[in-house]
Design a protein around this motif. Structure first.
Motif, PDB file in Angstrom:
ATOM      1  N   UNK A  15       0.752  -1.320   0.126  1.00 10.52           N
ATOM      2  CA  UNK A  15      -0.055  -0.034  -0.097  1.00 10.52           C
ATOM      3  C   UNK A  15       1.023   1.441  -0.093  1.00 10.52           C
ATOM      4  N   UNK A  16       0.270   2.441  -0.447  1.00 11.26           N
ATOM      5  CA  UNK A  16       0.921   3.518  -0.331  1.00 11.26           C
ATOM      6  C   UNK A  16       0.990   4.135   0.932  1.00 11.26           C
ATOM      7  N   UNK A  17       2.419   5.045   1.228  1.00 10.32           N
ATOM      8  CA  UNK A  17       2.633   5.640   2.307  1.00 10.32           C
ATOM      9  C   UNK A  17       2.599   6.975   2.106  1.00 10.32           C
ATOM     10  N   UNK A  18       2.055   8.014   2.823  1.00  7.99           N
ATOM     11  CA  UNK A  18       2.384   9.287   3.023  1.00  7.99           C
ATOM     12  C   UNK A  18       3.481   9.838   3.397  1.00  7.99           C
ATOM     13  N   UNK A  19       4.262  10.525   2.506  1.00 15.33           N
ATOM     14  CA  UNK A  19       5.464  11.324   3.087  1.00 15.33           C
ATOM     15  C   UNK A  19       5.415  12.742   3.088  1.00 15.33           C
ATOM     16  N   UNK A  20       6.090  13.480   3.839  1.00 11.31           N
ATOM     17  CA  UNK A  20       5.930  14.930   4.239  1.00 11.31           C
ATOM     18  C   UNK A  20       7.146  15.432   4.341  1.00 11.31           C
ATOM     19  N   UNK A  21       7.470  16.343   3.266  1.00  8.45           N
ATOM     20  CA  UNK A  21       9.047  17.135   3.468  1.00  8.45           C
ATOM     21  C   UNK A  21       9.021  17.871   4.630  1.00  8.45           C
ATOM     22  N   UNK A  22      10.148  17.686   5.193  1.00  7.17           N
ATOM     23  CA  UNK A  22      10.406  18.363   6.642  1.00  7.17           C
ATOM     24  C   UNK A  22      10.820  19.804   6.529  1.00  7.17           C
ATOM     25  N   UNK A  23      10.996  20.288   5.209  1.00  8.94           N
ATOM     26  CA  UNK A  23      11.436  21.566   5.024  1.00  8.94           C
ATOM     27  C   UNK A  23      10.313  22.548   4.680  1.00  8.94           C
ATOM     28  N   UNK A  24       9.586  22.170   3.650  1.00  8.60           N
ATOM     29  CA  UNK A  24       8.328  23.168   3.288  1.00  8.60           C
ATOM     30  C   UNK A  24       6.965  22.410   3.517  1.00  8.60           C
ATOM     31  N   UNK A  25       6.779  21.198   3.923  1.00  4.64           N
ATOM     32  CA  UNK A  25       5.647  20.618   4.347  1.00  4.64           C
ATOM     33  C   UNK A  25       4.805  19.910   3.189  1.00  4.64           C
ATOM     34  N   UNK A  26       5.341  19.854   2.022  1.00  7.35           N
ATOM     35  CA  UNK A  26       4.562  19.274   0.707  1.00  7.35           C
ATOM     36  C   UNK A  26       4.265  17.957   1.247  1.00  7.35           C
ATOM     37  N   UNK A  27       3.344  17.328   0.769  1.00  3.92           N
ATOM     38  CA  UNK A  27       2.599  15.749   1.113  1.00  3.92           C
ATOM     39  C   UNK A  27       2.681  15.163  -0.341  1.00  3.92           C
ATOM     40  N   UNK A  28       3.186  13.848  -0.109  1.00  3.37           N
ATOM     41  CA  UNK A  28       3.145  13.217  -1.468  1.00  3.37           C
ATOM     42  C   UNK A  28       2.767  11.653  -1.032  1.00  3.37           C
ATOM     43  N   UNK A  29       2.265  11.001  -1.999  1.00  4.04           N
ATOM     44  CA  UNK A  29       2.084   9.429  -1.594  1.00  4.04           C
ATOM     45  C   UNK A  29       2.813   8.547  -2.512  1.00  4.04           C
ATOM     46  N   UNK A  30       3.627   7.499  -2.011  1.00  2.00           N
ATOM     47  CA  UNK A  30       4.157   6.794  -2.616  1.00  2.00           C
ATOM     48  C   UNK A  30       4.459   5.409  -2.164  1.00  2.00           C
ATOM     49  N   UNK A  31       4.789   4.364  -3.125  1.00  2.00           N
ATOM     50  CA  UNK A  31       4.830   3.056  -2.619  1.00  2.00           C
ATOM     51  C   UNK A  31       6.256   2.673  -1.956  1.00  2.00           C
ATOM     52  N   UNK A  32       7.151   3.692  -2.551  1.00  2.70           N
ATOM     53  CA  UNK A  32       8.675   3.905  -1.913  1.00  2.70           C
ATOM     54  C   UNK A  32       9.162   5.160  -1.689  1.00  2.70           C
ATOM     55  N   UNK A  33      10.229   5.276  -0.680  1.00  2.94           N
ATOM     56  CA  UNK A  33      10.600   6.535  -0.233  1.00  2.94           C
ATOM     57  C   UNK A  33      10.792   7.412  -1.560  1.00  2.94           C
ATOM     58  N   UNK A  34      10.212   8.773  -1.763  1.00  2.00           N
ATOM     59  CA  UNK A  34      10.284   9.449  -2.748  1.00  2.00           C
ATOM     60  C   UNK A  34      11.597  10.243  -2.986  1.00  2.00           C
TER      61      UNK A  34
END
Length: 51
Positions: A15-34
């Motif tokens: 399943x996809x995981x949600x990732x958040x940028x620690x600098x700007x806060x952008x969210x993205x969903x991906x199967x692997x680390x973006x």
């Protein structure tokens, strides 16, 4: 959440995981680390503790 209300495959490795940028806060969903964000910041899996 009670056990009888679990969502099947909700924590599946496929399943996809949600990732958040620690600098700007952008969210993205991906199967692997973006990797790194367009702003140059590092993504953190929101399902993992920052500790």
């Amino acid at each position: 959440m009670p056990h009888d209300q679990d969502v099947e495959d909700a924590n599946s490795p496929e399943s996809e995981s949600t990732y958040e940028c620690l600098k700007c806060g952008r969210l993205t969903e991906s199967m692997t680390h973006p990797g790194t964000c367009d702003c140059g910041g590092e993504f953190q899996n929101r399902g993992k503790s920052l500790e």
